[in-house]
Motif scaffolding. Structure first.
Motif, PDB file in Angstrom:
ATOM      1  N   LEU A 157      15.493  -4.467   4.536  1.00 21.94           N
ATOM      2  CA  LEU A 157      15.804  -3.678   5.737  1.00 21.94           C
ATOM      3  C   LEU A 157      15.424  -2.216   5.540  1.00 21.94           C
ATOM      4  CD1 LEU A 157      19.329  -5.129   6.623  1.00 21.94           C
ATOM      5  CD2 LEU A 157      17.075  -6.011   7.210  1.00 21.94           C
ATOM      6  N   VAL A 158      15.660  -1.708   4.337  1.00 22.82           N
ATOM      7  CA  VAL A 158      15.320  -0.313   4.026  1.00 22.82           C
ATOM      8  C   VAL A 158      13.817  -0.105   4.151  1.00 22.82           C
ATOM      9  CG1 VAL A 158      15.366   1.452   2.220  1.00 22.82           C
ATOM     10  CG2 VAL A 158      17.310  -0.100   2.498  1.00 22.82           C
ATOM     11  N   ALA A 159      13.042  -1.071   3.682  1.00 22.49           N
ATOM     12  CA  ALA A 159      11.583  -0.959   3.734  1.00 22.49           C
ATOM     13  C   ALA A 159      11.076  -0.929   5.162  1.00 22.49           C
ATOM     14  CB  ALA A 159      10.957  -2.131   2.972  1.00 22.49           C
ATOM     15  N   TYR A 160      11.660  -1.741   6.032  1.00 26.76           N
ATOM     16  CA  TYR A 160      11.205  -1.782   7.424  1.00 26.76           C
ATOM     17  C   TYR A 160      11.497  -0.459   8.146  1.00 26.76           C
ATOM     18  CZ  TYR A 160      11.223  -6.833   6.490  1.00 26.76           C
ATOM     19  OH  TYR A 160      11.003  -8.071   5.949  1.00 26.76           O
ATOM     20  N   ILE A 161      12.664   0.129   7.899  1.00 24.48           N
ATOM     21  CA  ILE A 161      13.002   1.416   8.523  1.00 24.48           C
ATOM     22  C   ILE A 161      12.072   2.511   8.013  1.00 24.48           C
ATOM     23  CG2 ILE A 161      14.779   3.201   8.739  1.00 24.48           C
ATOM     24  CD1 ILE A 161      16.870   0.967   8.633  1.00 24.48           C
ATOM     25  N   ALA A 162      11.813   2.518   6.707  1.00 28.21           N
ATOM     26  CA  ALA A 162      10.905   3.515   6.122  1.00 28.21           C
ATOM     27  C   ALA A 162       9.500   3.371   6.703  1.00 28.21           C
ATOM     28  CB  ALA A 162      10.871   3.361   4.610  1.00 28.21           C
ATOM     29  N   LEU A 163       9.049   2.135   6.891  1.00 30.37           N
ATOM     30  CA  LEU A 163       7.727   1.906   7.482  1.00 30.37           C
ATOM     31  C   LEU A 163       7.673   2.468   8.903  1.00 30.37           C
ATOM     32  CD1 LEU A 163       4.929   0.469   7.233  1.00 30.37           C
ATOM     33  CD2 LEU A 163       6.012  -1.512   8.313  1.00 30.37           C
TER      34      LEU A 163
ATOM     35  N   VAL B 127       3.274  -5.513   3.211  1.00 34.91           N
ATOM     36  CA  VAL B 127       3.014  -4.675   2.028  1.00 34.91           C
ATOM     37  C   VAL B 127       4.297  -4.044   1.503  1.00 34.91           C
ATOM     38  CG1 VAL B 127       1.832  -2.601   1.210  1.00 34.91           C
ATOM     39  CG2 VAL B 127       0.627  -4.212   2.699  1.00 34.91           C
ATOM     40  N   VAL B 128       5.063  -3.396   2.401  1.00 35.35           N
ATOM     41  CA  VAL B 128       6.277  -2.706   1.936  1.00 35.35           C
ATOM     42  C   VAL B 128       7.337  -3.699   1.475  1.00 35.35           C
ATOM     43  CG1 VAL B 128       5.881  -0.647   3.352  1.00 35.35           C
ATOM     44  CG2 VAL B 128       7.272  -2.513   4.263  1.00 35.35           C
ATOM     45  N   ALA B 129       7.367  -4.897   2.098  1.00 35.39           N
ATOM     46  CA  ALA B 129       8.317  -5.919   1.647  1.00 35.39           C
ATOM     47  C   ALA B 129       7.982  -6.369   0.232  1.00 35.39           C
ATOM     48  CB  ALA B 129       8.295  -7.115   2.601  1.00 35.39           C
ATOM     49  N   SER B 130       6.681  -6.504  -0.054  1.00 39.62           N
ATOM     50  CA  SER B 130       6.265  -6.873  -1.416  1.00 39.62           C
ATOM     51  C   SER B 130       6.680  -5.799  -2.416  1.00 39.62           C
ATOM     52  CB  SER B 130       4.742  -7.073  -1.469  1.00 39.62           C
ATOM     53  OG  SER B 130       4.331  -8.081  -0.573  1.00 39.62           O
ATOM     54  N   LEU B 131       6.451  -4.526  -2.055  1.00 38.17           N
ATOM     55  CA  LEU B 131       6.846  -3.422  -2.933  1.00 38.17           C
ATOM     56  C   LEU B 131       8.363  -3.356  -3.099  1.00 38.17           C
ATOM     57  CD1 LEU B 131       4.405  -0.657  -1.602  1.00 38.17           C
ATOM     58  CD2 LEU B 131       4.211  -1.943  -3.745  1.00 38.17           C
ATOM     59  N   ALA B 132       9.094  -3.597  -1.989  1.00 38.91           N
ATOM     60  CA  ALA B 132      10.552  -3.546  -2.048  1.00 38.91           C
ATOM     61  C   ALA B 132      11.098  -4.636  -2.963  1.00 38.91           C
ATOM     62  CB  ALA B 132      11.137  -3.686  -0.643  1.00 38.91           C
ATOM     63  N   LEU B 133      10.564  -5.846  -2.826  1.00 37.52           N
ATOM     64  CA  LEU B 133      11.033  -6.939  -3.678  1.00 37.52           C
ATOM     65  C   LEU B 133      10.665  -6.693  -5.139  1.00 37.52           C
ATOM     66  CD1 LEU B 133      10.198 -10.036  -1.428  1.00 37.52           C
ATOM     67  CD2 LEU B 133      12.447  -9.084  -1.940  1.00 37.52           C
ATOM     68  N   TRP B 134       9.464  -6.130  -5.349  1.00 31.72           N
ATOM     69  CA  TRP B 134       9.048  -5.799  -6.714  1.00 31.72           C
ATOM     70  C   TRP B 134       9.979  -4.749  -7.320  1.00 31.72           C
ATOM     71  CZ3 TRP B 134       5.314  -8.115  -9.591  1.00 31.72           C
ATOM     72  CH2 TRP B 134       4.968  -7.500 -10.800  1.00 31.72           C
ATOM     73  N   GLY B 135      10.401  -3.785  -6.485  1.00 35.43           N
ATOM     74  CA  GLY B 135      11.307  -2.741  -6.964  1.00 35.43           C
ATOM     75  C   GLY B 135      12.775  -3.095  -6.793  1.00 35.43           C
TER      76      GLY B 135
END
Length: 389
Positions: free
Chosen positions: A32-38, A19-27
């Motif tokens: 890597l930032v998304a995984y740490i935030a998760l 989910v966060v990877a999809s949001l990160a790519l969309w934004g």
């Protein structure tokens, strides 16, 4: 609240990562930032949905082992020997500069002398994961860049092993020089054993059974993990063992097939690594260490690229290549986190100093990832003209 099972943890981590990877790519943000935030969100500091963080962190270290193994498969031994000569000078000087920088920052913010030295140790190293994960391997220019970075990172590995042994001796107050000497004497023996095993055992087996893809995969997996564990037993690191396993196998005709087979497995464990990095951080400590962490992170992000640019320039590297390497190594390392945890367990540093190192690692990982992803060729660039596999 009942303890989260391993299956539930994997469900939360990888479904959440999707989910966060999809949001990160969309934004148009680095993954890597998304995984740490998760990790921060699902870990104990926020929602506490994943409570077996220590297990996840231990499992994630396998990703670093696979990363070094695959790196070795892409290098030829002759090229490594050549680049290590150049990396030794740069490694010695840069480690001394960053040790002094970390010690100075620690003293300025009121940490004890021992805590400041540990902070300095943590500042010396750059991240293997950030450096190599974001490095293209199919462009000739970046093959030389990769070789130079590997030489520097391997030199830092030896320095890190020395630091870890010093810290392990901290409770007794004396450094075990005998143990240190045995570990470094074991290196040529490990290389010789690896070379002989590949030539007289692995290559004949691969030549005879290479049509059985499952067997090739299992043999490569066993070789990587086996030599990594052997290196750990003789006092080196698993990462060094995995790299030696890879580079001695690099001359095999099917080395590239092995590399392609293991890449998905590597990525699985690297997602766990970045998740556990965010999950292990205690957000309650932020008010106490915010200012020193920002100062330390800023110093690393600004000074490291400049130091590497200058030192590599002295070694006749082209200016643009020297800056490229400098920014790719412009963060602190996974070894820095290990140093923080070990020093805290030996009661050499307090919780505040340990969390300062962890916060500096996370900040430099995040900002450095942004700098590389947005400005240099890399496999996960969000700009099409920078994307290189």
């Amino acid at each position: 609240m009942p303890e989260t099972s391993l299956f539930q943890s994997f469900f939360l981590i990888f479904t959440g990562a999707a989910v966060v990877a999809s949001l990160a790519l969309w934004g148009r943000q680095p993954l890597l930032v998304a995984y740490i935030a998760l990790g921060c969100l699902l870990g104990p500091s926020v929602f506490g949905l994943v409570d077996n963080v220590a297990l996840m962190a231990e499992m994630s270290s396998i990703g670093i082992v696979f990363l070094l193994f695959l790196l070795g498969l892409d290098m030829q031994p002759q090229a490594l020997i050549s680049v290590l000569r150049k990396a030794t000078f740069v490694g010695f000087i840069s480690c001394a500069v960053f040790l002094a920088l970390g010690y100075g920052i620690g003293r300025v913010f009121g940490f004890t002398s021992i805590e400041s030295w540990v902070i300095g140790m943590a500042m010396m190293f750059s991240s293997t994961i950030i450096g190599i994960k974001l490095l293209p391997t199919t462009v000739l220019h970046h093959k030389h860049l990769g070789e130079m970075m590997v030489g520097l990172l391997l030199f830092q590995d030896f320095v890190a092993i020395t630091c870890l042994m010093i810290l392990l001796s901290g409770s007794t107050g004396t450094v075990d020089f005998a143990r240190l000497g045995i570990s470094f004497a074991a290196l040529p023996l490990l290389v010789g054993f690896s070379w002989a095993a590949v030539r007289y055992v692995l290559q004949p087996l691969l030549a005879k059974f290479d049509r059985f893809h499952e067997y090739v995969f299992l043999l490569a997996l066993g070789w990587c993990l086996g030599l990594a564990e052997l290196a750990e037993v003789v006092g080196l690191s698993r990462e060094i063992g995995a790299f030696i396993a890879g580079i001695t196998l690099a001359t095999s005709p099917i080395s590239q097939y092995i590399a392609l087979s293991l890449k998905p497995l590597r990525d699985f464990f690297l997602i766990l690594f970045f998740f556990s990095l965010g999950a292990q951080f205690n957000l309650d400590m932020v008010p106490e260490i915010a200012v020193p962490a920002l100062v330390a992170a800023s110093a690393v992000l600004i000074i490291k690229p400049v130091v590497f640019r200058y030192l590599l320039g002295q070694q006749s590297e082209r200016k643009i290549l020297a800056w490229d390497i400098g920014f790719r190594l412009g963060q602190i390392s996974e070894f820095s986190l290990l140093i923080a945890f070990l020093a805290a367990s030996q009661q050499l540093i307090g919780s505040k100093a340990s969390h300062l190192i962890q916060a500096t690692a996370i900040l430099t990982f995040l900002v450095s990832s942004y700098i590389v992803v947005l400005n240099f060729p890399n496999p996960i660039a969000i700009k099409d003209h920078l994307r290189r596999d």
